[in-house]
Design a protein around this motif. Structure first.
Motif, PDB file in Angstrom:
ATOM      1  N   ASN A 144      42.075  34.721  36.240  1.00 34.63           N
ATOM      2  CA  ASN A 144      41.035  35.156  37.161  1.00 34.63           C
ATOM      3  C   ASN A 144      41.657  35.592  38.480  1.00 34.63           C
ATOM      4  OD1 ASN A 144      38.896  34.570  35.402  1.00 34.63           O
ATOM      5  ND2 ASN A 144      38.820  32.433  36.070  1.00 34.63           N
ATOM      6  N   ILE A 145      41.117  36.654  39.057  1.00 31.17           N
ATOM      7  CA  ILE A 145      41.566  37.065  40.390  1.00 31.17           C
ATOM      8  C   ILE A 145      41.119  36.004  41.387  1.00 31.17           C
ATOM      9  CG2 ILE A 145      41.250  38.770  42.222  1.00 31.17           C
ATOM     10  CD1 ILE A 145      41.000  40.897  40.073  1.00 31.17           C
ATOM     11  N   PRO A 146      42.019  35.534  42.255  1.00 27.68           N
ATOM     12  CA  PRO A 146      41.644  34.444  43.173  1.00 27.68           C
ATOM     13  C   PRO A 146      40.629  34.878  44.219  1.00 27.68           C
ATOM     14  CG  PRO A 146      43.851  35.251  43.666  1.00 27.68           C
ATOM     15  CD  PRO A 146      43.438  35.907  42.390  1.00 27.68           C
ATOM     16  N   MET A 199      42.978  39.556  35.861  1.00 29.15           N
ATOM     17  CA  MET A 199      44.239  40.249  36.137  1.00 29.15           C
ATOM     18  C   MET A 199      45.280  39.780  35.137  1.00 29.15           C
ATOM     19  SD  MET A 199      45.415  38.113  39.516  1.00 29.15           S
ATOM     20  CE  MET A 199      45.591  36.317  39.434  1.00 29.15           C
ATOM     21  N   LYS A 200      46.382  40.548  35.038  1.00 30.58           N
ATOM     22  CA  LYS A 200      47.494  40.160  34.172  1.00 30.58           C
ATOM     23  C   LYS A 200      48.506  39.335  34.963  1.00 30.58           C
ATOM     24  CE  LYS A 200      48.945  44.121  32.556  1.00 30.58           C
ATOM     25  NZ  LYS A 200      49.705  45.082  31.717  1.00 30.58           N
ATOM     26  N   ALA A 201      49.086  38.367  34.277  1.00 29.55           N
ATOM     27  CA  ALA A 201      50.107  37.525  34.891  1.00 29.55           C
ATOM     28  C   ALA A 201      51.199  37.234  33.871  1.00 29.55           C
ATOM     29  CB  ALA A 201      49.504  36.219  35.388  1.00 29.55           C
ATOM     30  N   ALA A 202      52.460  37.198  34.340  1.00 27.95           N
ATOM     31  CA  ALA A 202      53.589  36.803  33.496  1.00 27.95           C
ATOM     32  C   ALA A 202      53.812  35.310  33.704  1.00 27.95           C
ATOM     33  CB  ALA A 202      54.832  37.599  33.855  1.00 27.95           C
ATOM     34  N   VAL A 203      53.473  34.503  32.718  1.00 24.50           N
ATOM     35  CA  VAL A 203      53.464  33.047  32.856  1.00 24.50           C
ATOM     36  C   VAL A 203      54.602  32.432  32.047  1.00 24.50           C
ATOM     37  CG1 VAL A 203      52.080  30.957  32.629  1.00 24.50           C
ATOM     38  CG2 VAL A 203      50.954  33.151  33.097  1.00 24.50           C
TER      39      VAL A 203
END
Length: 365
Positions: A34-36, A17-21
């Motif tokens: 990774n998708i949890p 998945m995409k995440a804004a980190v």
């Protein structure tokens, strides 16, 4: 014309998945995570929209809030809603496809504070977007099912995400003991000021005064129910509040029944103590950048002004959802700008720099 249904990838076929980190001050990057996996008693939620909170901006611009310091990359965002994608073992009352809003903090459930119903004070509290816990600027969140709430059909996605700041307002009003007919003052006409004022109105307050520096925000909070607005750039708030609340009393005995400080500045903290009536209450909602604030405690004590703090909220999500469902609080009116997940950094910058033309910025997925 037949509309093509919205299609989303199966999270168990697409493992990432995409995440804004956030990697550092003013440094947010879009990454792949990774998708949890879903644990028993938890649900996996596909996030749809997230509100940008002042605390997100503070971490983004300063890297810390009081003792909470960003020491490693973190995902911000905690005002969220979405759709359940998977149910963990033992979960009841929820099913895949449900629209839900996520209460962003969950406690240990076993300590003395939890058992007393004061779980917001739990020493083992886990709270989204508070270091080192990741938040909701990400496509999927796995969360305990007992802190996930179904959203009624008539409540919009935006309003569902903004149940979180409304919960702050509901808890503030409860801590302030607002009663029917009360006169209240809200210092700061931002999102928390708007939700607090609306919650106070729903509790029966009839004189609703808002103080801010921006006409844009004052105009909007008036649309949301403020009976009086004061621009502190052009008027003396203390004098105007005493005029509005005078009730044929001497000036020394005029003032509001309950004052909510939501701006988090030194000056508004000090003024809040002075505009509460004798026997009134001041609720400290905002967090000033410098925790050491000089206050006239003699004046507060001699007039029996109660000073109360709040820390987030407890057991407020059901009540907040009901207020929106019944049309007693308008959260949709607060949404002023929208950004995509890939634009999370731009959303944070805009929220920080353009308070004069914005109220609540949303990040859509």
């Amino acid at each position: 014309m037949t509309q093509t249904p919205e299609v989303h990838p199966d999270p168990f076929e697409v493992a990432t998945m995409k995440a804004a980190v956030m990697h550092g001050i003013r440094d947010v990057r879009i990454e792949t995570r990774n998708i949890p996996q879903v644990r028993p008693g938890h649900v996996l939620v596909r996030i749809k929209t997230v509100g940008v909170c002042g605390s997100d901006v503070h971490y983004f611009t300063h890297g810390k809030i009081g003792p909470f310091v960003v020491k490693a990359p973190i995902i911000l965002g905690h005002e969220s809603m979405g759709v359940i994608a998977q149910i963990g073992e033992g979960v009841k009352g929820l099913q895949t496809g449900d629209r839900v809003t996520l209460e962003p903090g969950y406690p240990c459930r076993t300590c003395e504070y939890c058992k007393k119903g004061q779980y917001n004070l739990c020493p083992e509290m886990t709270f989204m977007a508070t270091p080192p816990v990741d938040g909701a600027f990400v496509e999927y969140v796995e969360w305990p099912a007992d802190f996930v709430f179904k959203v009624p059909d008539m409540v919009s996605d935006d309003a569902a995400a903004l149940i979180e700041p409304l919960a702050v307002g509901v808890w503030s009003v409860k801590r302030g003991g607002v009663k029917p007919g009360d006169a209240i003052v809200v210092y700061g006409a931002g999102p928390i000021g708007c939700t607090t004022l609306q919650a106070a109105k729903a509790a029966g307050a009839t004189t609703l005064i808002a103080v801010d520096l921006e006409d844009y925000r004052l105009d909007l909070i008036r649309e949301l129910g403020a009976t009086h607005t004061i621009n502190a750039r052009h008027e003396d708030p203390q004098r105007r509040i005493r005029e509005i609340t005078g009730r044929n009393l001497p000036e020394s005995h005029s003032g509001a029944d309950v004052v909510f400080e939501t701006a988090g500045t030194l000056k508004t903290c000090q003024q809040s103590m002075l505009v509460a009536r004798p026997g009134g209450t001041v609720v400290l909602v905002g967090l000033p950048p410098n925790p050491m604030v000089e206050l006239d405690l003699v004046a507060a004590a001699s007039r029996e002004v109660d000073i109360r703090g709040i820390f987030r909220y407890a057991n407020c999500y059901p009540a907040a959802l009901q207020l929106v469902q019944e049309g007693r609080v308008n959260l949709d009116k607060m949404v002023t700008q929208r950004y995509a997940l890939d634009q999370t950094q731009e959303a944070l910058i805009f929220t920080d720099e353009f308070k004069n033309v914005s109220m609540k910025v949303m990040v859509d997925f």
